[in-house]
Design a protein around this motif. Sequence first.
Motif, PDB file in Angstrom:
ATOM      1  N   MET A 139      53.983  30.516  41.080  1.00  0.00           N
ATOM      2  CA  MET A 139      54.642  31.636  40.416  1.00  0.00           C
ATOM      3  C   MET A 139      54.544  31.622  38.890  1.00  0.00           C
ATOM      4  O   MET A 139      54.411  32.684  38.273  1.00  0.00           O
ATOM      5  CB  MET A 139      56.106  31.702  40.856  1.00  0.00           C
ATOM      6  CG  MET A 139      56.786  33.026  40.534  1.00  0.00           C
ATOM      7  SD  MET A 139      58.397  33.167  41.327  1.00  0.00           S
ATOM      8  CE  MET A 139      57.899  33.392  43.037  1.00  0.00           C
ATOM      9  N   PRO A 140      54.619  30.466  38.209  1.00  0.00           N
ATOM     10  CA  PRO A 140      54.527  30.510  36.736  1.00  0.00           C
ATOM     11  C   PRO A 140      53.263  31.193  36.215  1.00  0.00           C
ATOM     12  O   PRO A 140      53.322  31.935  35.229  1.00  0.00           O
ATOM     13  CB  PRO A 140      54.565  29.030  36.347  1.00  0.00           C
ATOM     14  CG  PRO A 140      55.318  28.367  37.439  1.00  0.00           C
ATOM     15  CD  PRO A 140      54.928  29.098  38.688  1.00  0.00           C
ATOM     16  N   VAL A 141      52.128  30.961  36.866  1.00  0.00           N
ATOM     17  CA  VAL A 141      50.881  31.595  36.425  1.00  0.00           C
ATOM     18  C   VAL A 141      50.965  33.105  36.606  1.00  0.00           C
ATOM     19  O   VAL A 141      50.639  33.883  35.692  1.00  0.00           O
ATOM     20  CB  VAL A 141      49.681  31.025  37.207  1.00  0.00           C
ATOM     21  CG1 VAL A 141      48.424  31.844  36.925  1.00  0.00           C
ATOM     22  CG2 VAL A 141      49.454  29.570  36.831  1.00  0.00           C
ATOM     23  N   SER A 142      51.409  33.554  37.783  1.00  0.00           N
ATOM     24  CA  SER A 142      51.457  34.991  38.049  1.00  0.00           C
ATOM     25  C   SER A 142      52.497  35.696  37.195  1.00  0.00           C
ATOM     26  O   SER A 142      52.270  36.817  36.724  1.00  0.00           O
ATOM     27  CB  SER A 142      51.750  35.230  39.539  1.00  0.00           C
ATOM     28  OG  SER A 142      50.683  34.778  40.338  1.00  0.00           O
ATOM     29  N   ILE A 143      53.643  35.047  36.977  1.00  0.00           N
ATOM     30  CA  ILE A 143      54.651  35.638  36.089  1.00  0.00           C
ATOM     31  C   ILE A 143      54.107  35.765  34.675  1.00  0.00           C
ATOM     32  O   ILE A 143      54.292  36.790  34.006  1.00  0.00           O
ATOM     33  CB  ILE A 143      55.942  34.801  36.109  1.00  0.00           C
ATOM     34  CG1 ILE A 143      56.651  34.953  37.453  1.00  0.00           C
ATOM     35  CG2 ILE A 143      56.867  35.210  34.972  1.00  0.00           C
ATOM     36  CD1 ILE A 143      57.925  34.140  37.562  1.00  0.00           C
ATOM     37  N   SER A 144      53.426  34.729  34.206  1.00  0.00           N
ATOM     38  CA  SER A 144      52.868  34.766  32.850  1.00  0.00           C
ATOM     39  C   SER A 144      51.862  35.900  32.708  1.00  0.00           C
ATOM     40  O   SER A 144      51.935  36.703  31.761  1.00  0.00           O
ATOM     41  CB  SER A 144      52.208  33.424  32.518  1.00  0.00           C
ATOM     42  OG  SER A 144      53.145  32.375  32.511  1.00  0.00           O
ATOM     43  N   LEU A 145      50.919  35.980  33.636  1.00  0.00           N
ATOM     44  CA  LEU A 145      49.897  37.030  33.552  1.00  0.00           C
ATOM     45  C   LEU A 145      50.510  38.419  33.706  1.00  0.00           C
ATOM     46  O   LEU A 145      50.198  39.338  32.947  1.00  0.00           O
ATOM     47  CB  LEU A 145      48.834  36.803  34.629  1.00  0.00           C
ATOM     48  CG  LEU A 145      47.918  35.589  34.441  1.00  0.00           C
ATOM     49  CD1 LEU A 145      47.016  35.416  35.647  1.00  0.00           C
ATOM     50  CD2 LEU A 145      47.082  35.733  33.180  1.00  0.00           C
ATOM     51  N   GLY A 146      51.377  38.575  34.709  1.00  0.00           N
ATOM     52  CA  GLY A 146      51.964  39.889  34.957  1.00  0.00           C
ATOM     53  C   GLY A 146      52.865  40.354  33.837  1.00  0.00           C
ATOM     54  O   GLY A 146      52.795  41.504  33.394  1.00  0.00           O
ATOM     55  N   LEU A 147      53.736  39.458  33.355  1.00  0.00           N
ATOM     56  CA  LEU A 147      54.699  39.842  32.325  1.00  0.00           C
ATOM     57  C   LEU A 147      54.017  40.175  31.007  1.00  0.00           C
ATOM     58  O   LEU A 147      54.229  41.251  30.435  1.00  0.00           O
ATOM     59  CB  LEU A 147      55.719  38.715  32.134  1.00  0.00           C
ATOM     60  CG  LEU A 147      56.786  38.956  31.066  1.00  0.00           C
ATOM     61  CD1 LEU A 147      57.636  40.158  31.446  1.00  0.00           C
ATOM     62  CD2 LEU A 147      57.657  37.718  30.898  1.00  0.00           C
TER      63      LEU A 147
ATOM     64  N   ASP B  66      45.902  28.705  38.920  1.00  0.00           N
ATOM     65  CA  ASP B  66      46.389  28.727  40.295  1.00  0.00           C
ATOM     66  C   ASP B  66      47.602  29.644  40.380  1.00  0.00           C
ATOM     67  O   ASP B  66      48.748  29.220  40.158  1.00  0.00           O
ATOM     68  CB  ASP B  66      46.752  27.311  40.755  1.00  0.00           C
ATOM     69  CG  ASP B  66      45.520  26.441  40.920  1.00  0.00           C
ATOM     70  OD1 ASP B  66      44.457  26.988  41.267  1.00  0.00           O
ATOM     71  OD2 ASP B  66      45.620  25.220  40.694  1.00  0.00           O
ATOM     72  N   GLY B  67      47.350  30.918  40.707  1.00  0.00           N
ATOM     73  CA  GLY B  67      48.418  31.895  40.828  1.00  0.00           C
ATOM     74  C   GLY B  67      48.550  32.402  42.243  1.00  0.00           C
ATOM     75  O   GLY B  67      47.899  31.930  43.178  1.00  0.00           O
ATOM     76  N   LEU B  68      49.402  33.411  42.418  1.00  0.00           N
ATOM     77  CA  LEU B  68      49.664  33.945  43.756  1.00  0.00           C
ATOM     78  C   LEU B  68      48.452  34.662  44.330  1.00  0.00           C
ATOM     79  O   LEU B  68      48.225  34.625  45.545  1.00  0.00           O
ATOM     80  CB  LEU B  68      50.866  34.894  43.697  1.00  0.00           C
ATOM     81  CG  LEU B  68      52.212  34.242  43.380  1.00  0.00           C
ATOM     82  CD1 LEU B  68      53.291  35.297  43.263  1.00  0.00           C
ATOM     83  CD2 LEU B  68      52.579  33.223  44.435  1.00  0.00           C
ATOM     84  N   GLY B  69      47.692  35.335  43.489  1.00  0.00           N
ATOM     85  CA  GLY B  69      46.499  36.011  43.976  1.00  0.00           C
ATOM     86  C   GLY B  69      45.506  35.033  44.577  1.00  0.00           C
ATOM     87  O   GLY B  69      44.950  35.258  45.655  1.00  0.00           O
ATOM     88  N   LYS B  70      45.295  33.923  43.895  1.00  0.00           N
ATOM     89  CA  LYS B  70      44.377  32.897  44.396  1.00  0.00           C
ATOM     90  C   LYS B  70      44.951  32.220  45.640  1.00  0.00           C
ATOM     91  O   LYS B  70      44.210  31.850  46.557  1.00  0.00           O
ATOM     92  CB  LYS B  70      44.126  31.874  43.300  1.00  0.00           C
ATOM     93  CG  LYS B  70      42.939  30.961  43.560  1.00  0.00           C
ATOM     94  CD  LYS B  70      42.668  30.091  42.341  1.00  0.00           C
ATOM     95  CE  LYS B  70      41.465  29.180  42.576  1.00  0.00           C
ATOM     96  NZ  LYS B  70      41.217  28.320  41.390  1.00  0.00           N
ATOM     97  N   LEU B  71      46.264  32.043  45.692  1.00  0.00           N
ATOM     98  CA  LEU B  71      46.905  31.451  46.864  1.00  0.00           C
ATOM     99  C   LEU B  71      46.648  32.301  48.109  1.00  0.00           C
ATOM    100  O   LEU B  71      46.268  31.770  49.166  1.00  0.00           O
ATOM    101  CB  LEU B  71      48.407  31.324  46.623  1.00  0.00           C
ATOM    102  CG  LEU B  71      49.255  30.920  47.835  1.00  0.00           C
ATOM    103  CD1 LEU B  71      48.904  29.507  48.281  1.00  0.00           C
ATOM    104  CD2 LEU B  71      50.749  31.025  47.508  1.00  0.00           C
ATOM    105  N   PHE B  72      46.842  33.610  47.991  1.00  0.00           N
ATOM    106  CA  PHE B  72      46.635  34.489  49.137  1.00  0.00           C
ATOM    107  C   PHE B  72      45.171  34.505  49.559  1.00  0.00           C
ATOM    108  O   PHE B  72      44.850  34.480  50.749  1.00  0.00           O
ATOM    109  CB  PHE B  72      47.102  35.906  48.798  1.00  0.00           C
ATOM    110  CG  PHE B  72      47.125  36.833  49.967  1.00  0.00           C
ATOM    111  CD1 PHE B  72      48.209  36.853  50.828  1.00  0.00           C
ATOM    112  CD2 PHE B  72      46.067  37.683  50.232  1.00  0.00           C
ATOM    113  CE1 PHE B  72      48.241  37.705  51.922  1.00  0.00           C
ATOM    114  CE2 PHE B  72      46.074  38.526  51.317  1.00  0.00           C
ATOM    115  CZ  PHE B  72      47.174  38.540  52.165  1.00  0.00           C
TER     116      PHE B  72
END
Length: 367
Positions: A132-140, A313-319
Amino acid sequence: MGAYILRRLLLVIPTLIGVMVINFTLVQFVPGGPIEQIIADMQGQGDVTRGFTGSGGDDAARSAAAAPAGTERYIGARGLPPAFIAQLEREFGFDKPPLQRFLDMMWNYMRFDFGTSYFTSKTVVQLIVERMPVSISLGLWSTLIAYVVSIPLGIRKAVRDGTPFDTWTSGAIIVGYAIPGFLFAILLLVLFAGGSYWQWFPSRGLHSEADVWNAMTWPQRILDYAHHMILPTIALTISSFATLTLLTKNSFLDELRKHYVMTARAKGLVERRVLYGHVFRNAMLIVIAGFPAVFIGAFFGGSLIIETVFSLDGLGKLFFEAAVARDYPVIFGTLFIFTLVGLLVGILSDLMYVWIDPRIDFETRGG
């Protein structure tokens, strides 16, 4: 408004179930699965069953010779003892019919039990929290930067509509929108991350290596984090400028042509007061109210390629990794969570419309 919110919340349930049913059904017809994935990983590694059954490679070869051709249910399973395959089926729950597996899965999800990954021995929630930290950083940051730049630019373009400024900025925006995100990310790496020219920014990761990161003070960590996020954020944001800028411009143009604006100008109000005291609130309704949906879109689905290019390593890569490995608990767990959050954010967007402009009443529109 309360009745409208209740109706929307009740609609979340059938929508969520429908999404899960469709995806679960599609997965049943997709070739391959976690058992085939394990078998493929074990191919060419010598004794593939000793850790499970205690038998050696010669026993597996004899089983392959004795097994009739075409009796294997899984690709590459010839030569593996039936007991080993049956054990895998029990561990993954494939010894149950699909309907029972789906009902058990949904019952667990209703209790917020999303299961454990087939291949990492971590719970789905743990995997999401780790990424989540990677995806929050990119998204926010990409969403905030897009809004901070696009809204003033869109207002400026609306005020100077048809001027050379409007023309060349429109050209620049269209060019930025036309460049694929992954191509722009690679260009940034080549130019500014030591590819062939300058080594101004790091090429991978959310921050420096663990030993260096742990030795830093908090101000140094903030600077290091910002240093690592500059290139990924720019690459993710570049294509979102066009839509938001043009939406802001068109919204302002529509409002500037209305009679209340002409009345305000006729009363002698200065142009700045007209724009920001009267036009801004009405024109920004659709732009600001859409902020939650834009953020969630960037947070969940818009960063897979950027994460791959910059080794994040974010949520997109996880999925994506879960889909490739057929890690069904991660696939369906993240799908359930993402869909639920998306539906709730849709309700939040409607509430923001009402908060920004109380004249809007969704109940009178039939929900």
